[in-house]
Design a protein around this motif. Structure first.
Motif, PDB file in Angstrom:
ATOM      1  N   VAL A 146       0.929  -1.154  -0.069  1.00 33.36           N
ATOM      2  CA  VAL A 146      -0.142  -0.169   0.118  1.00 33.36           C
ATOM      3  C   VAL A 146       0.943   1.368  -0.029  1.00 33.36           C
ATOM      4  N   GLU A 147       0.573   2.129  -1.071  1.00 29.50           N
ATOM      5  CA  GLU A 147       1.330   3.322  -1.076  1.00 29.50           C
ATOM      6  C   GLU A 147       0.553   4.423  -0.531  1.00 29.50           C
ATOM      7  N   ASN A 148       1.071   5.352   0.307  1.00 32.87           N
ATOM      8  CA  ASN A 148       0.305   6.567   0.547  1.00 32.87           C
ATOM      9  C   ASN A 148      -0.767   6.095   1.612  1.00 32.87           C
ATOM     10  N   ILE A 149      -0.521   5.280   2.483  1.00 33.51           N
ATOM     11  CA  ILE A 149      -1.755   4.369   3.181  1.00 33.51           C
ATOM     12  C   ILE A 149      -2.518   5.639   3.621  1.00 33.51           C
ATOM     13  N   PHE A 150      -2.299   6.779   4.124  1.00 32.06           N
ATOM     14  CA  PHE A 150      -3.491   7.784   4.536  1.00 32.06           C
ATOM     15  C   PHE A 150      -4.046   8.867   3.517  1.00 32.06           C
ATOM     16  N   ASN A 151      -3.758   8.278   2.322  1.00 31.99           N
ATOM     17  CA  ASN A 151      -4.616   9.010   1.172  1.00 31.99           C
ATOM     18  C   ASN A 151      -4.286  10.567   1.210  1.00 31.99           C
ATOM     19  N   THR A 152      -2.814  10.865   1.538  1.00 31.07           N
ATOM     20  CA  THR A 152      -2.488  12.247   1.993  1.00 31.07           C
ATOM     21  C   THR A 152      -2.364  13.076   0.662  1.00 31.07           C
ATOM     22  N   ASN A 153      -2.844  14.268   0.577  1.00 32.31           N
ATOM     23  CA  ASN A 153      -2.794  15.572  -0.472  1.00 32.31           C
ATOM     24  C   ASN A 153      -1.291  15.833  -0.354  1.00 32.31           C
ATOM     25  N   TYR A 154      -0.815  15.775  -1.316  1.00 34.80           N
ATOM     26  CA  TYR A 154       0.738  16.488  -1.205  1.00 34.80           C
ATOM     27  C   TYR A 154       0.936  16.941  -2.569  1.00 34.80           C
ATOM     28  N   ARG A 155       1.835  17.946  -2.880  1.00 33.03           N
ATOM     29  CA  ARG A 155       2.599  18.463  -3.957  1.00 33.03           C
ATOM     30  C   ARG A 155       4.040  18.245  -3.965  1.00 33.03           C
ATOM     31  N   GLN A 156       4.523  17.694  -4.832  1.00 35.71           N
ATOM     32  CA  GLN A 156       6.190  17.427  -4.787  1.00 35.71           C
ATOM     33  C   GLN A 156       6.867  18.728  -5.533  1.00 35.71           C
ATOM     34  N   TYR A 157       7.730  19.222  -4.643  1.00 34.99           N
ATOM     35  CA  TYR A 157       8.524  20.408  -5.438  1.00 34.99           C
ATOM     36  C   TYR A 157       9.061  20.200  -6.709  1.00 34.99           C
ATOM     37  N   LEU A 158       9.599  18.975  -7.056  1.00 33.37           N
ATOM     38  CA  LEU A 158      10.294  18.524  -7.968  1.00 33.37           C
ATOM     39  C   LEU A 158       9.189  17.798  -9.322  1.00 33.37           C
ATOM     40  N   ASN A 159       8.262  18.052  -9.050  1.00 36.42           N
ATOM     41  CA  ASN A 159       7.109  17.617 -10.135  1.00 36.42           C
ATOM     42  C   ASN A 159       6.563  18.989 -10.709  1.00 36.42           C
ATOM     43  N   ARG A 160       6.862  18.977 -12.302  1.00 35.38           N
ATOM     44  CA  ARG A 160       6.403  20.096 -12.887  1.00 35.38           C
ATOM     45  C   ARG A 160       5.066  20.355 -12.865  1.00 35.38           C
ATOM     46  N   PHE A 161       4.073  19.600 -12.539  1.00 35.67           N
ATOM     47  CA  PHE A 161       2.768  19.777 -12.504  1.00 35.67           C
ATOM     48  C   PHE A 161       2.337  20.190 -11.206  1.00 35.67           C
ATOM     49  N   ARG A 162       3.161  20.585 -10.106  1.00 36.88           N
ATOM     50  CA  ARG A 162       2.738  20.761  -8.800  1.00 36.88           C
ATOM     51  C   ARG A 162       1.791  22.009  -8.693  1.00 36.88           C
ATOM     52  N   LEU A 163       2.080  22.611  -9.785  1.00 36.22           N
ATOM     53  CA  LEU A 163       1.255  24.172  -9.843  1.00 36.22           C
ATOM     54  C   LEU A 163      -0.238  23.784 -10.502  1.00 36.22           C
ATOM     55  N   PHE A 164      -0.319  22.549 -10.812  1.00 36.20           N
ATOM     56  CA  PHE A 164      -1.809  22.382 -11.288  1.00 36.20           C
ATOM     57  C   PHE A 164      -2.689  21.241 -10.684  1.00 36.20           C
ATOM     58  N   ALA A 165      -1.768  20.241 -10.088  1.00 40.63           N
ATOM     59  CA  ALA A 165      -2.665  19.192  -9.505  1.00 40.63           C
ATOM     60  C   ALA A 165      -1.807  18.664  -8.273  1.00 40.63           C
ATOM     61  N   ASP A 166      -2.643  17.873  -7.618  1.00 41.21           N
ATOM     62  CA  ASP A 166      -2.087  17.109  -6.230  1.00 41.21           C
ATOM     63  C   ASP A 166      -1.309  15.749  -6.825  1.00 41.21           C
ATOM     64  N   ASP A 167      -0.395  15.431  -5.979  1.00 46.45           N
ATOM     65  CA  ASP A 167       0.331  13.842  -6.510  1.00 46.45           C
ATOM     66  C   ASP A 167      -0.539  12.757  -6.262  1.00 46.45           C
ATOM     67  N   LEU A 168      -0.292  11.756  -6.573  1.00 44.25           N
ATOM     68  CA  LEU A 168      -0.930  10.576  -6.280  1.00 44.25           C
ATOM     69  C   LEU A 168      -1.350  10.200  -4.932  1.00 44.25           C
ATOM     70  N   GLY A 169      -2.722   9.626  -5.165  1.00 40.56           N
ATOM     71  CA  GLY A 169      -3.276   9.184  -3.687  1.00 40.56           C
ATOM     72  C   GLY A 169      -3.039   7.832  -3.403  1.00 40.56           C
ATOM     73  N   ARG A 170      -3.662   7.033  -2.601  1.00 47.00           N
ATOM     74  CA  ARG A 170      -3.468   5.849  -1.928  1.00 47.00           C
ATOM     75  C   ARG A 170      -3.505   4.764  -3.427  1.00 47.00           C
ATOM     76  N   ASN A 171      -2.671   3.856  -3.129  1.00 49.02           N
ATOM     77  CA  ASN A 171      -2.446   2.832  -4.115  1.00 49.02           C
ATOM     78  C   ASN A 171      -2.433   1.571  -3.566  1.00 49.02           C
ATOM     79  N   PHE A 172      -2.883   0.188  -3.925  1.00 50.58           N
ATOM     80  CA  PHE A 172      -2.641  -1.268  -3.342  1.00 50.58           C
ATOM     81  C   PHE A 172      -2.334  -1.629  -4.664  1.00 50.58           C
TER      82      PHE A 172
END
Lengths: 801, 188
Positions: free
Chosen positions: A767-793
């Motif tokens: 399970v990645e991102n267990i708590f389904n945390t909303n986050y944006r990563q500085y080194l993701n060029r799309f951080r200005l436009f959308a959140d990064d990935l949610g939980r994944n099984f």
């Protein structure tokens, strides 16, 4: 570190073929016996007898004729070593093998292709067992497991590795001994490698692999396949993986067949398909991907000679987040200010424009001979063809025609000689030649971002490693490269003049087409690179590595010639003909050792990289067109300093529980303008608690915490834009600089191993991102436009057969 | 040994052969097919009289030169019939991109935003297949003498059903901007 010392004691014994060879294989680090090491007795390079060491690391080979032999000693966790042995009677041999600091993944690559990497540079590896959980991910995702390695993302599917703060052309990616030539210059160009072809991924945090090039200012990634079988055997492996986020998965399979005459064959393939990924609160529309790859490897491996033929094909289609596809600055402001992306749709597998379609072919032929009392000579030819197409939403019938279509063809020829003049000295030297041709298809109907060009290069390198004694190794190397770039580029006359090229580069104009000029820029570069290092074993459990690396990188075609609109950033990217070579002087130290009854393993790696004429892409203003205004990014050169530290440690609490921590800090400063460098990875700290129980089907459980601190050092590239609000022009500040807040993610991974109908199987669940945390990563060029990935099984199943 | 020698020799030959590239007489020039260099808004007084033409022209397209804007004064309290035309003048003859917009009229819409105090109102007079406005044809009505700006925007792949969009309000339209030009307006 290939220090291998022998204490041969021989007794005279008169019979001709009744001598016994006994011996002991021990760990160089702590003298513990190596159980299960394979010892092969070679007569003139041909295996004659083979035994395996017992629980005390001892072996015995009986009834050997008197004569000169070699023994090849190998152990799964060690480098194989060939040691000469003189049989004059019953003989005893003690061999110390360099046993890796397993827990840290601290590995130096040598193996069958000899010394490719200076052994005084910090390098870390991921092995097949660790790579399993990334079978459906990208190379960049897997490499992030290594401290000091982060990634530059364009969305979640285009992932470029960053080594100690540097990326793209500053990192060499070597797959199966071939340097990848896949238009790596672009931020949104991910490496075209199927991770599943690698049995081991090694990151060298420095330029100490001069065999592959002198321009590795950031470092080197080595993706190394498993050795081909060289005796009668057949085995295979399949990994199936299914993930909830993206509702997709992958299947990868490989089959090996070996013959007793030393011939080995492997076929391998991977298929991967994902639909739209999901952030915690919405779908990331148009982020699906599809990847098909296939490779065949045929080789013959004898002690005295060998040859290999390898072909791989890689093909991928990657969707670009729809919300990041827009026109001018007005659209950019809207996209940034929109809390939820303007385009979010229901889940779909369809990959619409904007998207990339990239295919890569690699063909390699190599051969080596080992000459008596001299060493090994290897010759390798590699052909690569990379075709990159980028599609966008176009008007009318052009929808199916790419806006970018670049075909890059590369030929490489490498000759390497390795020799051991004395038992303590190892010398490597060679020549490598490259010819590269880029063709930008004019049928796109869009002016070329990268022009047609031809590039020739030749490099000569040499290096030596000298063992002063059991605890001190010196490493020296140097390389000279000559590179010539011959391009044919159309410039807009207005641009050519606004840059002052009509004054400084008037002689490159070939033909005047009115609004455009055909030019023929030609550049020569002669670059020097070098490495000096020491590996000093301070005491039994403490080692110090020191390395100085000088690396020189001529500008890439993008830095020189780029001229066009960058998808998804409302920005023009402009190269500059005046850009020159950037030169890095990097100092790195590495303290590695064990303590607390060997339960604690640690690795501390501070470094400083002084780069003169560091090339960065930076915003320099805005440009007015009929489509509105756009930001302009230009390549600039300024001196820069990067320094940081990577720390790794593992601690075995008991037989079952272990704890691992890794921490990376990096500071990048433009020393000419006295301001921080853009896109420097934020400080991160990872902690993993693992449980394993061999009695319960090798059960492994792990909980990983990833803390990313906010990047507080960044250059202010914000700018003022004029937009319409309530029927008035208003000036708004467009914040494209401020990094997002820090965040913390928690991941879980588990696996069990069992037999099913004679097949070894491994079942994994994570399970990645267990708590389904909303986050944006500085080194993701799309951080200005959308959140990064949610939980994944993810559920995965691996079969070995 | 012999085979290896042969192999390496043949690779060398192959390498050298592949290096001698065929000279094809230089690359082919690319004139941007899709770029819009020019927007012309022709305003004909409904009561008769000479046309008034607003033009924004950027012949070097994405090059460093900004667009050149030419306008003429509007008469007060007058209704004009307006037709907009977009051209790619990097090609010769110039390509009329308005035709492509008309072909994909469900994906395109022009917006007319009045900035400042200019006493101008606009209304759409054309429709796509779904009954939504396109904005190639409009009426423009002036009030008393005043000055301000008129921003003409062409959006591609917008949401025509979003609130206000069919009335010419760009706020919720979304999509990508294909054209965005500003004309200074003087009514006198």
């Amino acid at each position: 570190m290939i220090i291998l010392l022998l204490f041969g004691i021989s007794e005279t014994f008169s019979q001709q073929c009744e001598a016994n060879l006994k011996g002991e294989i021990i760990d160089f680090h702590d003298g513990t016996p190596l159980v299960g090491a394979t010892v092969i007795l070679l007569k003139d390079g041909t295996p004659s007898k083979s035994v395996i060491t017992d629980l005390e690391g001892k072996f015995s080979i009986k009834n050997i004729c008197i004569g000169t032999y070699e023994i090849e000693v190998s152990h799964p966790e060690c480098k194989s070593k060939i040691v000469p042995v003189e049989i004059e009677g019953n003989t005893f041999k003690k061999v110390r093998l360099e046993h890796h600091l397993e827990k840290l993944g601290e590995v130096v690559v040598t193996g069958d292709n000899g010394r490719q990497v200076a052994e005084t540079v910090n390098s870390q590896s991921l092995k097949a067992a660790e790579l399993v959980q990334f079978s459906d991910a990208t190379l960049g995702d897997a490499l992030r497991e290594i401290s000091g390695v982060s990634s530059l993302n364009t969305g979640s599917t285009i992932v470029k590795p960053i080594i100690q703060g540097l990326n793209s052309s500053r990192i060499l990616i070597i797959t199966n001994n071939v340097r990848l030539q896949d238009q790596e210059w672009g931020i949104e160009h991910a490496p075209n490698v199927d991770l599943n072809t690698a049995d081991r991924l090694t990151v060298v945090k420095g330029s100490g692999a001069l065999q592959y090039g002198g321009d590795a200012i950031g470092g080197i990634v080595l993706a190394k396949p498993r050795r081909l079988a060289n005796h009668d055997t057949i085995f295979g492996k399949t990994i199936l993986s299914a993930s909830s986020n993206g509702r997709g998965g992958s299947i990868t399979s490989s089959l090996d067949k070996g013959f007793d005459n030393g011939l080995g064959v492997r076929v391998q393939g991977t298929y991967k398909k994902f639909g739209d990924f999901r952030a915690p609160d919405y779908f990331l529309t148009n982020t699906g991907t599809e990847q098909k790859s296939f490779s065949v490897n045929l080789g013959i491996n004898k002690f005295q000679y060998g040859a290999e033929l390898f072909y791989s094909y890689f093909d991928t289609a990657i969707g670009i987040l729809r919300a990041a596809d827009f026109g001018n600055i007005t659209d950019l402001v809207r996209a940034i200010n929109s809390p939820v992306p303007a385009f979010t749709d229901d889940f779909s597998y369809t990959i619409n424009p904007p998207r990339q379609e990239v295919s890569h072919h690699l063909l390699k032929a190599s051969a080596f001979v080992r000459l008596e009392r001299f060493g090994k000579i290897s010759l390798q030819y590699a052909f690569q063809f990379n075709d990159r197409q980028e599609f966008d939403n176009r008007r009318g019938e052009d929808d199916g025609i790419p806006i970018v279509d670049l075909e890059l063809t590369t030929h490489n020829l490498d000759l390497v000689v390795e020799t051991h003049p004395t038992k303590d000295l190892e010398v490597t030297a060679g020549v490598s030649a490259i010819y590269q041709e880029n063709f930008a298809d004019p049928l796109t109907g869009v002016r070329r971002v990268i022009p047609d060009y031809e590039k020739y290069g030749i490099g000569v390198f040499g290096g030596l490693a000298f063992n002063f004694n059991e605890s001190l190794l010196l490493d020296l190397g140097a390389r000279v490269d000559y590179t010539n770039i011959d391009a044919e580029k159309f410039y807009r006359t207005s641009f050519f003049e606004s840059r002052g090229y009509d004054v400084d580069f008037a002689d490159i104009v070939v033909q005047d087409f009115g609004t455009q000029l055909l030019t023929n820029p030609q550049f020569d570069y002669t670059n020097l690179s070098a490495t000096v290092g020491l590996n000093y074993k301070i005491k039994e459990d403490l080692e110090l590595l020191f390395n100085y690396g000088l690396a020189s990188r001529p500008p890439n075609p993008s830095e020189l010639f780029s001229e066009g609109l960058n998808q998804s950033s409302a920005a023009f990217e402009l190269g500059d003909l005046r850009i020159d070579t950037e030169i890095s002087n990097k100092l790195s130290f590495s303290f590695q050792g064990r303590a607390l009854d060997k339960r604690l393993n640690f690795n501390l790696t501070p470094y400083a990289n002084f780069i003169s004429d560091f090339i960065v892409l930076e915003p320099t203003g805005v440009l007015a067109t009929s489509r509105g205004t756009f930001q302009v990014f230009e390549y600039l050169q300024n001196d820069a300093t990067l320094y940081g530290v990577d720390v790794d440690a593992t601690y075995d609490l008991n037989e079952q529980f272990s704890f691992k921590t890794s921490f990376s800090y990096l500071r990048g400063q433009d020393t000419e303008r006295d301001q921080p460098i853009i896109n420097i990875p934020q400080t991160n700290w990872f902690n993993t608690l693992s449980y394993k129980n061999e009695k319960w089907k090798n059960l492994q459980l792990s909980l990983k915490s990833e803390a990313f601190f906010r990047q507080n050092r960044f250059p202010d590239n914000n700018f003022i834009a004029q937009v319409v609000e309530n029927n008035e022009f208003v000036d708004v500040l467009v914040d494209v600089s401020t990094p997002p807040p820090g965040y913390h993610l928690l991941h879980f991974d588990s696996s069990v191993q069992f037999k099913f109908g004679g097949t070894d199987m491994e079942l994994g669940f994570s399970v990645e991102n267990i708590f389904n945390t909303n986050y944006r990563q500085y080194l993701n060029r799309f951080r200005l436009f959308a959140d990064d990935l949610g939980r994944n099984f993810t559920l995965r199943l691996k079969f070995n057969y | 040994m012999k085979t290896i020698k042969l192999l390496s020799l043949s690779m060398l030959v192959l390498f050298i052969a592949s290096c001698s590239s065929d000279d094809d007489g230089g690359p082919q020039i690319v004139n941007e097919e899709e770029v819009i260099t020019t927007l012309t808004l022709t305003l004909s007084p409904q009561a008769g009289g000479a046309d008034i033409v607003f033009t924004s022209r950027d012949l070097d397209a994405d090059g460093p030169n900004p667009p050149t804007v030419t306008v003429a004064d509007l008469a007060p309290n007058t209704t004009y019939t307006g037709v907009v035309q977009v051209l790619n003048e990097t090609e010769n003859p110039a390509e009329d991109i308005t035709e492509e917009v008309e072909e994909e009229d469900d994906e395109h819409q022009f917006f007319y935003q009045v900035i400042g105090n200019a006493a101008v109102t606009t209304a759409y007079t054309d429709q796509d297949g779904d009954g939504n406005p396109v904005g190639i044809q409009i009426t423009l009505t002036t009030g008393d003498a005043s000055t301000g700006n008129l921003v003409v925007t062409l959006r591609h792949q917008l949401d025509k059903n979003a609130a206000g969009v069919s009335d010419g309000d760009i706020t919720n339209a979304g999509g990508d901007t294909d054209v965005e030009v500003t004309f200074p307006v003087t009514i006198q």
